[in-house]
Write an enzyme that holds these catalytic residues in place. Structure first.
Site, PDB file in Angstrom:
ATOM      1  N   ASP A 172      47.484  39.202  47.878  1.00 48.37           N
ATOM      2  CA  ASP A 172      47.673  37.898  48.483  1.00 48.37           C
ATOM      3  C   ASP A 172      49.160  37.610  48.702  1.00 48.37           C
ATOM      4  O   ASP A 172      50.004  38.484  48.458  1.00 48.37           O
ATOM      5  CB  ASP A 172      46.987  36.843  47.609  1.00 48.37           C
ATOM      6  CG  ASP A 172      47.650  36.714  46.237  1.00 48.37           C
ATOM      7  OD1 ASP A 172      48.808  37.135  46.055  1.00 48.37           O
ATOM      8  OD2 ASP A 172      46.998  36.172  45.334  1.00 48.37           O
ATOM      9  N   PRO A 230      20.694  42.650  41.288  1.00 49.44           N
ATOM     10  CA  PRO A 230      21.582  41.512  41.564  1.00 49.44           C
ATOM     11  C   PRO A 230      22.189  40.940  40.289  1.00 49.44           C
ATOM     12  O   PRO A 230      21.620  41.061  39.198  1.00 49.44           O
ATOM     13  CB  PRO A 230      20.665  40.498  42.241  1.00 49.44           C
ATOM     14  CG  PRO A 230      19.280  40.912  41.885  1.00 49.44           C
ATOM     15  CD  PRO A 230      19.324  42.399  41.722  1.00 49.44           C
TER      16      PRO A 230
END
Lengths: 164, 164, 164, 164
Positions: D42, D85
Site C-alpha cells: 500500500d 469455506p
C-alpha cells in the site's frame, strides 16, 4: 464452477461478420462514481493499475444491469447465458489517481453478432485519467455438453433493451 | 508515498525519438512459473482477468530483478528512480486458465530512450493462453521538487546490464 | 514509501493503559452500502473472504473521513501521522454473500491511548453476514529518523471530533 | 457457480462434538515460500493486509494439495465435496513485510468432525511477522437439492492421508 473448454471459442466469434466496429453503436452511456481506496494504491501512492481493470469489469456489469434491469446474477439465470468473458482489452493511462479520489467512469457499448465492444473513460474532475477498450464474447452452456460453453449470438431481447 | 503531478509526464516520453519499436530488442527473456489460485478465479471457475495484470506486473519486476541482480525495492534506492509506471497495455485472452494450473510467463523487453516495451506470454503446457504488451516510462524524482516525478532517460548502467 | 522498522512498535502501544476495551466508546456509527461484484467472488460463486477485509479497511477509512471531514490522503497531511496499521483482526463469517448483493457495513470505534478498536457488521437485508473486529495503532514518523515510524497517542483534536 | 443456502450451515458443524481443539492434531506441516510483490503493498510501502489472507487461503490449499496429492480442482471432483469455506479467522500482525521480501508460510491443521482448524505462521528470516488461525467447514452438495450445500463429516479417506 463451469468446467471450460474454450478451444476455438473466441476466434470464430470475433471473426464472424457483424463484429464490433460495424456501426451498431448504442446511444446508451452508463456513468458511475468510484472511490479510489488506500488499498487500491501501491507504494508510489497511486492506483496499482490492475485495480482499474477491476473497476472496468464492474462498470461493464453496471451498464448491463442498468439496461436489462437485472443484476449479473439475475441475468445469468434469465438469459441462460454463462457470462461475457473478455477476449481483448487495451488501456491508456494518462494521469494517475490516488486514494481519496472520486473518479467517474463512463461506459458505452457497441454490439456485434456474438461479441461486443465496450469503451470506458475514467476521469477526475472532468479530466481523462484512463481510457480502456474491451472486446467480450457472449457465451452459453453447450446443450450438447453442459460442462462446456460456446459463443452464441447476443439474444434479440438483450439487444432490444439497448436500442429502446 | 510520492505526491505526484504527472501532467504531461507520459506523452513527451513516448513521443521522443527512440521509443520502443525502434529495434533495441534485448536478447534477454525471463521465464517464471505461476500457480493460479482459487482466489484468482471468478464464479465461472476461471481467472478473473485483472489477476493476469497482477501476474504481468510481477513478471516485469522479475525480469528487472534477474537482470539487475536487485529487487525492485533495492533498485529504487540504487538507481534513485521512482518506478516505471504503465503508460499503455493491451492483452489478448486466447484460452482461459483455472485454479490449480501452473502457468508459465515469458517476458521480454525492448528499450526506448525514457520508455520501454514489455511483452508477456502466459502459457499452459506450451499452449498460449494470454499475450500482453506494456509500455512503461522510467521516472525519477524531480530535483527541483522532490514531491514530483518526471520521466528520465533509462540509465546506461541499466541498459548495459540488459545488453551484457 | 516509508522505510519501516516496526520492531516493538505494536506491543508497547497495545500494552499501555487506556487500550481499547476500557470504555471510551464513541457514539458514532458510520454506515455505508457496498455492492458485491462478480470479481469479488470465487468459483463457489460467493465472496472470496479476503475481499471482505478490503471492504472493512475502506469502511474504517470511511468512518474517519466522515468524522474528521478529511479523506485519508488529507488526514495524513493534516495530522502529520503515518496511518493506522492493523495489529489484530478477527472475523466471523455467518452467511455468504454473492455478486449483485448490496450489503450494508456498520462501523464503530473505541479509542485507547495510542490504539483503537473497530467493529464492523456486514449485513444483507438486515441479516448479519460477517462480523469483524480490528485493533489498529496510530503511528507517526519518528522525528529522530523520518524513515521510521512509531506509535503515538491519538491526537486530542482527532479524539474530540469523535466525541463531539 | 453454486447457488448457496448456508442458513444454519456453520453453527451446527462448529457446535458438534469433535470440533477442532479436541486434540486431533496432525503432525503434518506444509512450508512454502511466497514473494511479496509491489502490488501487494500500500502507500505506506508495506503489505496491504487483505493480501495476507490471500496468501493464507492459498497456503491452506497447498497443505491439502501436498497431503492429498491432488490440486483443489482435482480434489473437488475426487471427494465430491464443495469446498471448505471459512467460518472464522483471526490474525496478529507483528512485523510488517514489504515488496521484495521472500516470506515463509508454515501451515498446520487439526481436524474436528465436520470442521477443521488451520494455523499459519508467516515469517521473514525466521522472525514471525503474522500469525493466523482459521476455522473451516467441510461442505458437500446437498443430495436432496444439488443447488444447496451442507456441512458433512470430513471423509475418512482425507483424514487418513493426514495421519499417514
Amino acid at each position: 464452477m463451469i468446467p471450460v473448454d474454450w478451444k476455438s471459442l473466441f476466434e470464430p466469434a470475433l471473426a464472424s461478420t457483424g463484429v464490433p466496429g460495424s456501426g451498431h453503436v448504442t446511444a446508451l452511456r452508463n456513468t458511475r462514481k468510484v472511490r479510489i481506496e488506500w488499498g487500491d494504491c501501491d507504494p508510489a501512492g497511486i492506483v496499482f493499475y490492475p485495480r482499474y481493470f477491476e473497476i472496468f469489469d464492474a462498470s461493464t456489469s453496471a451498464l448491463f444491469e442498468r439496461v436489462l434491469g437485472l443484476t449479473k446474477f439475475q441475468a445469468l439465470k434469465t438469459f441462460n447465458f454463462a457470462g461475457y468473458p473478455l477476449a481483448r482489452t487495451r488501456a491508456r493511462f494518462v494521469r494517475p489517481t490516488r486514494f481519496g479520489d472520486d473518479v467517474t467512469v463512463e461506459t458505452t457499448v457497441e454490439f456485434g453478432r456474438s461479441s461486443f465492444a465496450i469503451e470506458h473513460r475514467l476521469s477526475l474532475n472532468g479530466v481523462t485519467c484512463v481510457e480502456c477498450s474491451e472486446t467480450r464474447v457472449w457465451v452459453v452452456h453447450d446443450p450438447a455438453d453442459p460442462g462446456r460453453i460456446k459463443s452464441h449470438p447476443i439474444p434479440d431481447a438483450v439487444r432490444a433493451k439497448f436500442h429502446a
